[in-house]
Design a protein around this motif. Structure first.
Motif, PDB file in Angstrom:
ATOM      1  N   GLY A 215      28.472  89.490  32.141  1.00 39.57           N
ATOM      2  CA  GLY A 215      28.153  88.122  32.527  1.00 39.57           C
ATOM      3  C   GLY A 215      26.750  87.929  33.060  1.00 39.57           C
ATOM      4  N   GLN A 216      25.986  89.007  33.181  1.00 42.19           N
ATOM      5  CA  GLN A 216      24.613  88.922  33.658  1.00 42.19           C
ATOM      6  C   GLN A 216      23.707  89.644  32.670  1.00 42.19           C
ATOM      7  OE1 GLN A 216      24.560  90.490  37.634  1.00 42.19           O
ATOM      8  NE2 GLN A 216      25.518  88.684  38.516  1.00 42.19           N
ATOM      9  N   ALA A 217      22.576  89.036  32.381  1.00 47.07           N
ATOM     10  CA  ALA A 217      21.693  89.647  31.401  1.00 47.07           C
ATOM     11  C   ALA A 217      20.249  89.264  31.651  1.00 47.07           C
ATOM     12  CB  ALA A 217      22.103  89.238  29.987  1.00 47.07           C
ATOM     13  N   ALA A 218      19.360  90.218  31.408  1.00 43.17           N
ATOM     14  CA  ALA A 218      17.936  89.930  31.371  1.00 43.17           C
ATOM     15  C   ALA A 218      17.618  89.364  29.984  1.00 43.17           C
ATOM     16  CB  ALA A 218      17.140  91.201  31.654  1.00 43.17           C
ATOM     17  N   LYS A 219      16.343  89.055  29.744  1.00 47.36           N
ATOM     18  CA  LYS A 219      15.962  88.369  28.509  1.00 47.36           C
ATOM     19  C   LYS A 219      14.825  89.105  27.810  1.00 47.36           C
ATOM     20  CE  LYS A 219      14.401  83.802  26.906  1.00 47.36           C
ATOM     21  NZ  LYS A 219      14.019  82.438  27.367  1.00 47.36           N
ATOM     22  N   VAL A 220      14.988  89.320  26.514  1.00 50.40           N
ATOM     23  CA  VAL A 220      13.916  89.893  25.706  1.00 50.40           C
ATOM     24  C   VAL A 220      12.835  88.824  25.511  1.00 50.40           C
ATOM     25  CG1 VAL A 220      13.290  90.883  23.470  1.00 50.40           C
ATOM     26  CG2 VAL A 220      15.496  91.451  24.519  1.00 50.40           C
ATOM     27  N   VAL A 221      11.612  89.122  25.975  1.00 44.10           N
ATOM     28  CA  VAL A 221      10.548  88.111  25.911  1.00 44.10           C
ATOM     29  C   VAL A 221       9.440  88.479  24.925  1.00 44.10           C
ATOM     30  CG1 VAL A 221      10.959  87.190  28.217  1.00 44.10           C
ATOM     31  CG2 VAL A 221       9.424  89.165  27.940  1.00 44.10           C
TER      32      VAL A 221
END
Length: 285
Positions: free
Chosen positions: A197-203
């Protein structure tokens, strides 16, 4: 809430060799600390820039024999206890680390230097294992600096390393923890898996060469690959964080994971050195 930290690891060396690496000051200066002084059974000290609060030695030896080393370590005004236990297993050794006063909330918030204890010991033990195996050591964290940069060379083709960094199944294997990865700009990078339910983001993503992940307050982590005579030079950089409170804990954990990433590619019969921790009867899972 403060809780004891326990780590089990299988080291490819007999007990006598592991104990020597743990207690010889010259060895400690290679894999653990910038400075170390040992005079058993009275003194066990290490300090310097690679040690949390390493301005001076803050350890007090409590016990030392052929199989157990225990010392008190003052961190952020609290006297913690560190214990190493060595158990023979054939020609190998199982090392058990027990560290008191580790608080996961402090690790997440960066509110106390004690929050780095888990990953500090993970990186230190990885370098101990590398030293005993005769391999290259990982870069140690400089706790006096705000520049977070590491470089390692992996004896594998760049495309293989890239796949292991961006494929969820492979990344979960060598990291030793579920990771869900959507390898495109805007995709999720979820420690604990997508169901967490928690995720970082590929930028940022350049296939086969570069991957950047935005972790929020602790900044952006960038993995960059380059070919080096058939091997892969991997450069890891953390940027965009509060330089007054660098994310030493998270950074040190990622660098520690490079030990198994390298072994994942370089060993035909790779098995992780980290072993499950058996919970005492009646303990919550």
């Amino acid at each position: 809430m403060s809780e004891p930290l326990t780590v089990n690891v299988r080291l490819a060396a007999p007990v006598a060799a592991v104990r020597h690496a743990l207690t010889d000051p010259a060895e400690l200066r290679v894999w653990l600390a910038e400075h170390a002084e040992v005079e058993l059974p009275h003194r066990y000290e290490f300090w310097g820039r690679y040690t949390p609060e390493g301005d001076a030695p803050h350890q007090r030896l409590l016990h030392a024999d052929e199989h157990v080393l225990r010392f008190a370590w003052l961190l952020d005004g609290v006297e913690t206890t560190t214990e190493f236990t060595l158990t023979p297993e054939g020609e190998a050794t199982v090392l058990t680390l027990r560290q008191s006063h580790f608080d996961f909330a402090e690790a997440m918030s960066g509110s106390s230097i004690r929050g780095v204890l888990q990953t500090f010991w993970a990186l230190s033990i990885a370098n101990l294992a590398a030293r005993l195996e005769g391999g290259p050591l990982l870069p140690r964290t400089d706790f006096t600096a705000a520049e977070l940069r590491a470089e390692v060379t992996i004896d594998a083709a760049t495309e293989r390393v890239w796949t292991s960094l961006t494929d969820s199944e492979q990344a979960s294997a060598w990291f030793g923890y579920p990771i869900g990865i959507e390898p495109w700009v805007g995709g999720r990078y979820a420690m604990g898996g997508f169901e967490s339910g928690q995720a970082a983001k590929v930028v940022d993503l350049e296939p086969g060469r570069k991957l950047s992940v935005d972790w929020g307050p602790i900044g952006v982590g960038t993995w960059e690959l380059a070919d080096s005579d058939g091997k892969t030079r991997l450069t890891l950089v953390q940027s965009g964080f509060d330089e007054g409170n660098p994310p030493y804990g998270a950074w040190t954990g990622v660098v520690a994971s490079l030990f198994e990433l390298r072994r994942f590619h370089e060993m035909a019969d790779w098995q992780p050195i980290w072993l499950p921790v058996e919970m005492p009867a009646g303990s919550p899972s």
